[in-house]
Write a protein that holds these residues in place. Structure first.
Motif, short mmCIF file in Angstrom:
data_model
loop_
_atom_site.label_atom_id
_atom_site.label_comp_id
_atom_site.label_asym_id
_atom_site.label_seq_id
_atom_site.Cartn_x
_atom_site.Cartn_y
_atom_site.Cartn_z
N ILE A 159 0.86 -1.19 0.00
CA ILE A 159 0.00 0.00 0.00
C ILE A 159 0.90 1.24 0.00
N ILE A 160 0.77 2.06 -1.03
CA ILE A 160 1.56 3.29 -1.13
C ILE A 160 0.89 4.35 -0.25
N GLU A 161 1.57 4.76 0.79
CA GLU A 161 1.03 5.75 1.72
C GLU A 161 1.21 7.16 1.17
N GLU A 162 2.39 7.46 0.70
CA GLU A 162 2.74 8.75 0.11
C GLU A 162 4.01 8.55 -0.70
N GLU A 163 4.47 9.60 -1.36
CA GLU A 163 5.67 9.48 -2.18
C GLU A 163 6.87 9.08 -1.32
N GLY A 164 7.47 7.92 -1.66
CA GLY A 164 8.64 7.46 -0.95
C GLY A 164 8.34 6.67 0.30
N LYS A 165 7.06 6.42 0.62
CA LYS A 165 6.70 5.68 1.83
C LYS A 165 5.60 4.69 1.51
N ALA A 166 5.78 3.45 1.98
CA ALA A 166 4.80 2.40 1.68
C ALA A 166 4.71 1.44 2.86
N THR A 167 3.57 0.72 2.90
CA THR A 167 3.36 -0.33 3.89
C THR A 167 3.25 -1.66 3.16
N ALA A 168 4.00 -2.64 3.61
CA ALA A 168 3.96 -3.98 3.02
C ALA A 168 3.28 -4.92 4.00
N ILE A 169 2.27 -5.64 3.51
CA ILE A 169 1.53 -6.59 4.34
C ILE A 169 2.01 -7.99 4.00
N VAL A 170 2.42 -8.73 5.03
CA VAL A 170 2.95 -10.07 4.83
C VAL A 170 2.12 -11.06 5.67
N PRO A 171 2.15 -12.36 5.32
CA PRO A 171 1.46 -13.35 6.15
C PRO A 171 1.98 -13.31 7.58
N ASP A 172 1.12 -13.65 8.51
CA ASP A 172 1.49 -13.59 9.93
C ASP A 172 2.78 -14.33 10.22
N LYS A 173 2.92 -15.51 9.65
CA LYS A 173 4.09 -16.33 9.96
C LYS A 173 5.37 -15.83 9.30
N GLN A 174 5.25 -14.85 8.39
CA GLN A 174 6.43 -14.38 7.67
C GLN A 174 6.88 -12.98 8.11
N LEU A 175 6.27 -12.46 9.16
CA LEU A 175 6.65 -11.12 9.61
C LEU A 175 8.12 -11.06 10.01
N SER A 176 8.55 -12.04 10.81
CA SER A 176 9.95 -12.05 11.25
C SER A 176 10.90 -12.22 10.07
N LEU A 177 10.52 -13.01 9.09
CA LEU A 177 11.35 -13.20 7.90
C LEU A 177 11.45 -11.91 7.10
N ALA A 178 10.35 -11.20 6.97
CA ALA A 178 10.33 -9.94 6.21
C ALA A 178 11.19 -8.88 6.89
N ILE A 179 11.12 -8.84 8.21
CA ILE A 179 11.92 -7.86 8.96
C ILE A 179 13.38 -8.27 8.96
#
Length: 412
Positions: free
Chosen positions: A327-347
């Protein structure tokens, strides 16, 4: 060595040292002139500090001698010392002036105020000033060579270079890269790597600094070439060397983000739609990327396809985590939604994965699990943030069923 042999030696020096013969001759002329003044005009350019001395002598001591020049013939090597004298009615300084009567013996057309050149006998000077001239010449040659080294390396900044470790001082490594020693500071080395003297290593030319000729410190060694093995550009150059498609311009490295010794993210793009940029960098059976990994002592490398679509790009750079939505929040900033079990992997460990993803993409990325963003419970009715993706939350279903059975018996 006669004068002609001198010219031949300078020709050879020009070929070997890549220093202009004209520069050497000019330096030699300047050195000999300085030596001549020192030997024949010892007070030239110096102020007389004894205030009790005669004012005329003080004036003479403070005078600089500018009427003498030395010429070296560029073909024969013959040295001539020329003194330019001013014609006056009455001579007060026989080093700079000549009488009108004497000048008119040479040419009756001379008048007061004219100048006339005289060749000074040089045989005696050659014997007395040779040592001083030699010393000054060496200094000029060193300065010229240092300047040449700087000119050679300043245009190579950002290149990959191979050299031999010459010595180590504390944690700093000095590498022979050709005409000079490159400096590999401790902070530009990869944690865990260790090199010994005579080891052959590759490095990235990070910066080239010109020596300050006014610095008389004994530690001054001339132009300084600073090297790095931790710079992101080092990884970029390694891939350029290993991947022909990058050399040919078919595949482009868009950006590199790196935490040296741990992990690198490399974003690549193909200008030919028939070429897979990631596959080109990986190579057959991973041969190309493995060659880079070996040079980096096992550092992990994520090769990511670049996209001009921000949502697709952000999803790609968070690899190896899977992304449900961006989800693009504004120019240069976004939110990425990942499966619950993959949050630690994404971070990633200590935030490394998302940190590198932000650097390589140029976007500020906020990571949310599916349950966090949509306000829903994670799998099994509860979200266990403290677990990595490889560790599933313990299954509590059987325990809940046993508790329910006990409650039913009690009620009966």
């Amino acid at each position: 060595m006669d004068n002609l042999q001198l010219i031949e030696a300078l020709d050879l020096l020009e070929e070997e040292k890549k220093i202009s013969k004209e520069e050497i001759l000019e330096a030699l002329e300047a050195a000999m002139l300085a030596a001549y003044k020192k030997n024949y005009y010892p007070n030239s350019g110096k102020k007389d500090k004894d205030k009790n001395k005669d004012k005329s002598k003080e004036k003479e001591a403070g005078r600089d001698i500018n009427n003498v020049r030395i010429n070296i013939d560029r073909h024969t090597g013959d040295i001539s010392i020329i003194a330019t004298m001013t014609i006056v009615e009455e001579v007060t300084d026989d080093k700079t002036e000549v009488s009108l009567a004497y000048a008119q013996q040479i040419d009756p057309r001379f008048e007061v105020g004219d100048t006339i050149d005289f060749q000074v006998p040089s045989d005696n000077f050659k014997r007395t000033a040779a040592h001083s001239a030699k010393t000054i010449l060496k200094q000029k040659l060193r300065e010229s060579e240092r300047s040449k080294i700087y000119e050679d390396f300043k245009d190579r900044q950002g290149e990959l270079v191979t050299g031999i470790v010459q010595r180590k001082s504390n944690r700093t490594i000095f590498v022979d890269v050709g005409r000079t020693d490159g400096i590999l500071p401790a902070k530009e080395q990869v944690p865990g790597e260790n090199f010994n003297v005579h080891d052959r290593i590759k490095a990235y030319i990070m910066e080239v600094k010109k020596a300050d000729s006014s610095n008389n410190s004994k530690s001054e060694t001339g132009s300084q070439v600073f090297l790095s093995r931790s710079h992101p550009g080092f990884v970029r150059k390694l891939f350029e060397m290993e991947v022909p498609e990058i050399q040919e311009g078919i595949v482009e490295i868009k950006n590199v983000a790196r935490e040296a010794g741990s992990r690198t993210k490399l974003a690549v793009y193909a200008h030919d739609e028939n070429v897979d940029p990631v596959g080109a960098c990986v190579g057959t059976r991973g041969a190309r990327v493995q060659a880079v990994v070996d040079e980096l002592s096992g550092e992990k490398i994520d090769i990511i396809p670049w996209s001009d679509d921000p949502e697709e790009l952000i999803a790609n750079v968070l690899s190896p985590a899977q992304v449900e939505e961006v989800i693009i929040e504004e120019e240069g900033k976004a939110t990425a939604i990942v499966p619950d079990k993959q949050l630690s992997l994404a971070i990633g460990k200590e935030g490394q994965n998302v940190r590198l993803a932000a650097r390589v993409s140029g976007w500020k990325i906020d990571i949310k699990s599916h349950g966090q963003y949509f306000g829903e419970d994670g799998e099994d009715g509860e979200y266990f943030e403290e677990y990595d993706d490889a560790e599933l939350a313990p299954d509590t279903t059987e325990e809940i069923e046993e508790i329910e059975e006990v409650e039913e018996v009690t009620e009966e």
